[in-house]
Write a protein that holds these residues in place. Structure first.
Motif, PDB file in Angstrom:
ATOM      1  N   ILE A   1       0.980  -1.572  -0.175  1.00 18.10           N
ATOM      2  CA  ILE A   1      -0.301  -0.440   0.256  1.00 18.10           C
ATOM      3  C   ILE A   1       0.736   1.157   0.205  1.00 18.10           C
ATOM      4  CG2 ILE A   1      -2.210  -1.206   1.406  1.00 18.10           C
ATOM      5  CD1 ILE A   1      -1.051   0.146   3.861  1.00 18.10           C
ATOM      6  N   ASP A   2       1.843   1.330  -0.275  1.00 13.10           N
ATOM      7  CA  ASP A   2       2.780   2.827   0.132  1.00 13.10           C
ATOM      8  C   ASP A   2       2.335   2.934  -1.843  1.00 13.10           C
ATOM      9  OD1 ASP A   2       5.621   3.685   0.163  1.00 13.10           O
ATOM     10  OD2 ASP A   2       6.633   2.591  -1.656  1.00 13.10           O
ATOM     11  N   GLY A   3       2.387   4.580  -0.975  1.00 13.38           N
ATOM     12  CA  GLY A   3       1.667   5.183  -1.871  1.00 13.38           C
ATOM     13  C   GLY A   3       0.599   6.052  -1.786  1.00 13.38           C
ATOM     14  N   THR A   4      -0.400   5.377  -1.154  1.00 11.79           N
ATOM     15  CA  THR A   4      -1.600   4.938  -1.552  1.00 11.79           C
ATOM     16  C   THR A   4      -2.386   6.129  -0.197  1.00 11.79           C
ATOM     17  OG1 THR A   4      -2.396   2.389  -1.210  1.00 11.79           O
ATOM     18  CG2 THR A   4      -3.236   3.732  -0.453  1.00 11.79           C
ATOM     19  N   GLN A   5      -3.113   6.526  -1.300  1.00  9.67           N
ATOM     20  CA  GLN A   5      -4.205   8.208  -0.258  1.00  9.67           C
ATOM     21  C   GLN A   5      -5.078   7.303   0.267  1.00  9.67           C
ATOM     22  OE1 GLN A   5      -6.398  11.317  -2.521  1.00  9.67           O
ATOM     23  NE2 GLN A   5      -5.547  12.800  -1.297  1.00  9.67           N
ATOM     24  N   LEU A   6      -5.848   7.706   1.790  1.00 12.62           N
ATOM     25  CA  LEU A   6      -7.309   7.052   2.074  1.00 12.62           C
ATOM     26  C   LEU A   6      -7.572   8.225   1.260  1.00 12.62           C
ATOM     27  CD1 LEU A   6      -8.703   5.516   3.278  1.00 12.62           C
ATOM     28  CD2 LEU A   6      -7.433   5.992   5.544  1.00 12.62           C
ATOM     29  N   ASP A   7      -9.226   8.130   1.059  1.00  9.96           N
ATOM     30  CA  ASP A   7      -9.789   9.511   1.038  1.00  9.96           C
ATOM     31  C   ASP A   7     -11.331   8.556   1.171  1.00  9.96           C
ATOM     32  OD1 ASP A   7     -11.496  11.770  -0.279  1.00  9.96           O
ATOM     33  OD2 ASP A   7     -10.553  11.130  -2.175  1.00  9.96           O
ATOM     34  N   PHE A   8     -12.060   9.892   1.943  1.00  9.37           N
ATOM     35  CA  PHE A   8     -13.695   9.607   1.909  1.00  9.37           C
ATOM     36  C   PHE A   8     -14.348   9.738   1.201  1.00  9.37           C
ATOM     37  CE2 PHE A   8     -17.758   9.791   4.490  1.00  9.37           C
ATOM     38  CZ  PHE A   8     -17.351   8.605   5.174  1.00  9.37           C
ATOM     39  N   VAL A   9     -15.392   9.334   0.591  1.00  9.71           N
ATOM     40  CA  VAL A   9     -16.185   9.410  -0.248  1.00  9.71           C
ATOM     41  C   VAL A   9     -17.455   9.662  -0.257  1.00  9.71           C
ATOM     42  CG1 VAL A   9     -14.443   9.603  -1.950  1.00  9.71           C
ATOM     43  CG2 VAL A   9     -15.525   8.016  -2.022  1.00  9.71           C
ATOM     44  N   ARG A  10     -18.723  10.456  -0.605  1.00 10.00           N
ATOM     45  CA  ARG A  10     -19.992  10.423  -0.936  1.00 10.00           C
ATOM     46  C   ARG A  10     -20.684  10.127  -2.372  1.00 10.00           C
ATOM     47  NH1 ARG A  10     -20.288  14.053   3.735  1.00 10.00           N
ATOM     48  NH2 ARG A  10     -20.821  13.351   5.421  1.00 10.00           N
ATOM     49  N   GLU A  11     -21.401   9.374  -2.637  1.00 11.09           N
ATOM     50  CA  GLU A  11     -22.003   8.743  -4.040  1.00 11.09           C
ATOM     51  C   GLU A  11     -23.153   8.500  -4.245  1.00 11.09           C
ATOM     52  OE1 GLU A  11     -19.250   5.825  -5.383  1.00 11.09           O
ATOM     53  OE2 GLU A  11     -17.251   7.322  -5.768  1.00 11.09           O
ATOM     54  N   GLY A  12     -23.981   9.512  -3.772  1.00  9.72           N
ATOM     55  CA  GLY A  12     -25.583   9.550  -3.581  1.00  9.72           C
ATOM     56  C   GLY A  12     -25.808   9.570  -2.004  1.00  9.72           C
ATOM     57  N   LEU A  13     -26.619   8.005  -2.175  1.00 12.08           N
ATOM     58  CA  LEU A  13     -26.966   7.703  -0.496  1.00 12.08           C
ATOM     59  C   LEU A  13     -25.561   6.886   0.015  1.00 12.08           C
ATOM     60  CD1 LEU A  13     -30.345   6.117  -0.980  1.00 12.08           C
ATOM     61  CD2 LEU A  13     -29.476   8.792  -0.247  1.00 12.08           C
ATOM     62  N   ASN A  14     -24.871   7.126  -0.542  1.00  8.68           N
ATOM     63  CA  ASN A  14     -23.417   5.926  -0.646  1.00  8.68           C
ATOM     64  C   ASN A  14     -22.484   6.740   0.452  1.00  8.68           C
ATOM     65  OD1 ASN A  14     -25.216   3.570  -0.974  1.00  8.68           O
ATOM     66  ND2 ASN A  14     -24.230   3.452  -2.369  1.00  8.68           N
ATOM     67  N   GLU A  15     -21.708   5.960   1.143  1.00  7.36           N
ATOM     68  CA  GLU A  15     -20.522   7.104   1.382  1.00  7.36           C
ATOM     69  C   GLU A  15     -19.481   6.131   2.259  1.00  7.36           C
ATOM     70  OE1 GLU A  15     -21.823   9.877   4.584  1.00  7.36           O
ATOM     71  OE2 GLU A  15     -21.862   8.142   5.970  1.00  7.36           O
ATOM     72  N   GLY A  16     -17.832   6.127   2.059  1.00  7.62           N
ATOM     73  CA  GLY A  16     -17.371   5.777   2.707  1.00  7.62           C
ATOM     74  C   GLY A  16     -15.975   5.550   2.395  1.00  7.62           C
ATOM     75  N   PHE A  17     -14.889   4.991   3.067  1.00  7.13           N
ATOM     76  CA  PHE A  17     -13.934   5.133   3.028  1.00  7.13           C
ATOM     77  C   PHE A  17     -13.123   4.437   1.108  1.00  7.13           C
ATOM     78  CE2 PHE A  17     -13.256   5.627   7.010  1.00  7.13           C
ATOM     79  CZ  PHE A  17     -12.572   6.851   7.123  1.00  7.13           C
ATOM     80  N   ARG A  18     -12.447   5.400   0.264  1.00  2.00           N
ATOM     81  CA  ARG A  18     -12.248   4.816  -0.772  1.00  2.00           C
ATOM     82  C   ARG A  18     -10.009   4.761  -0.468  1.00  2.00           C
ATOM     83  NH1 ARG A  18     -13.944   7.521  -5.347  1.00  2.00           N
ATOM     84  NH2 ARG A  18     -15.359   6.637  -5.631  1.00  2.00           N
ATOM     85  N   PHE A  19      -9.493   4.040  -1.661  1.00  2.00           N
ATOM     86  CA  PHE A  19      -8.201   3.188  -0.996  1.00  2.00           C
ATOM     87  C   PHE A  19      -7.527   3.878  -2.501  1.00  2.00           C
ATOM     88  CE2 PHE A  19     -10.463   0.937   1.088  1.00  2.00           C
ATOM     89  CZ  PHE A  19      -9.502   1.492   3.048  1.00  2.00           C
ATOM     90  N   ASN A  20      -6.699   4.990  -2.746  1.00  2.00           N
ATOM     91  CA  ASN A  20      -6.522   5.478  -3.863  1.00  2.00           C
ATOM     92  C   ASN A  20      -5.084   4.868  -4.354  1.00  2.00           C
ATOM     93  OD1 ASN A  20      -8.628   6.609  -4.797  1.00  2.00           O
ATOM     94  ND2 ASN A  20      -8.356   8.048  -3.870  1.00  2.00           N
ATOM     95  N   ASN A  21      -4.522   3.839  -4.175  1.00  2.00           N
ATOM     96  CA  ASN A  21      -3.583   2.653  -4.643  1.00  2.00           C
ATOM     97  C   ASN A  21      -2.524   3.092  -5.541  1.00  2.00           C
ATOM     98  OD1 ASN A  21      -1.437   0.833  -4.103  1.00  2.00           O
ATOM     99  ND2 ASN A  21      -2.326  -0.689  -2.907  1.00  2.00           N
ATOM    100  N   PRO A  22      -1.857   3.588  -6.500  1.00  2.00           N
ATOM    101  CA  PRO A  22      -0.702   3.153  -7.197  1.00  2.00           C
ATOM    102  C   PRO A  22      -0.207   1.740  -7.650  1.00  2.00           C
ATOM    103  CG  PRO A  22       0.208   4.610  -5.621  1.00  2.00           C
ATOM    104  CD  PRO A  22      -0.903   4.495  -5.082  1.00  2.00           C
ATOM    105  N   ASN A  23      -0.610   1.236  -6.463  1.00  2.00           N
ATOM    106  CA  ASN A  23       0.159  -0.473  -7.006  1.00  2.00           C
ATOM    107  C   ASN A  23      -0.484  -1.352  -7.415  1.00  2.00           C
ATOM    108  OD1 ASN A  23       2.564   0.400  -5.271  1.00  2.00           O
ATOM    109  ND2 ASN A  23       1.429   0.877  -3.920  1.00  2.00           N
TER     110      ASN A  23
END
Length: 107
Positions: free
Chosen positions: A72-94
């Motif tokens: 997970i080196d280089g990963t950005q932890l993000d939190f997103v809302r899409e419509g009625l859903n929300e949650g963490f998203r892992f932006n992992n370049p690997n």
């Protein structure tokens, strides 16, 4: 080696830790599972273990065990809302592939 956390994720984590009344940050790692081989695991951490690698971004500590860091080196932890859903998203370049259900990934 670095793990980062977006401002939106940091706000969410800080609100949740305040609501819980305890916590030092979040613990991010991987586990072997799913059809692609690996899955992210994320939990709130109440203490820092001696083996943890600690990253701090936007006022939040992200704790990672050394074995997971290679995946997970280089990963950005993000939190997103899409419509009625929300949650963490892992932006992992690997990541090279992700299973159809989004549960697991492959490096």
């Amino acid at each position: 080696m670095a793990i980062s956390i977006s401002e939106a994720a940091a706000r969410h984590v800080n609100r949740y830790i305040a609501k819980r009344g305890k916590g030092v940050g979040v613990r991010l790692g991987v586990k072997t599972t799913g059809c692609s081989g690996l899955a992210y695991k994320l939990e709130y951490a109440d203490e820092i273990a001696p083996e943890d690698v600690v990253f701090e971004d936007n006022g939040v500590k992200v704790l990672v065990d050394p074995k997971s860091l290679a995946y997970i080196d280089g990963t950005q932890l993000d939190f997103v809302r899409e419509g009625l859903n929300e949650g963490f998203r892992f932006n992992n370049p690997n990541e090279r592939d992700r299973c159809g259900c989004g549960e697991s990934f492959r490096i």
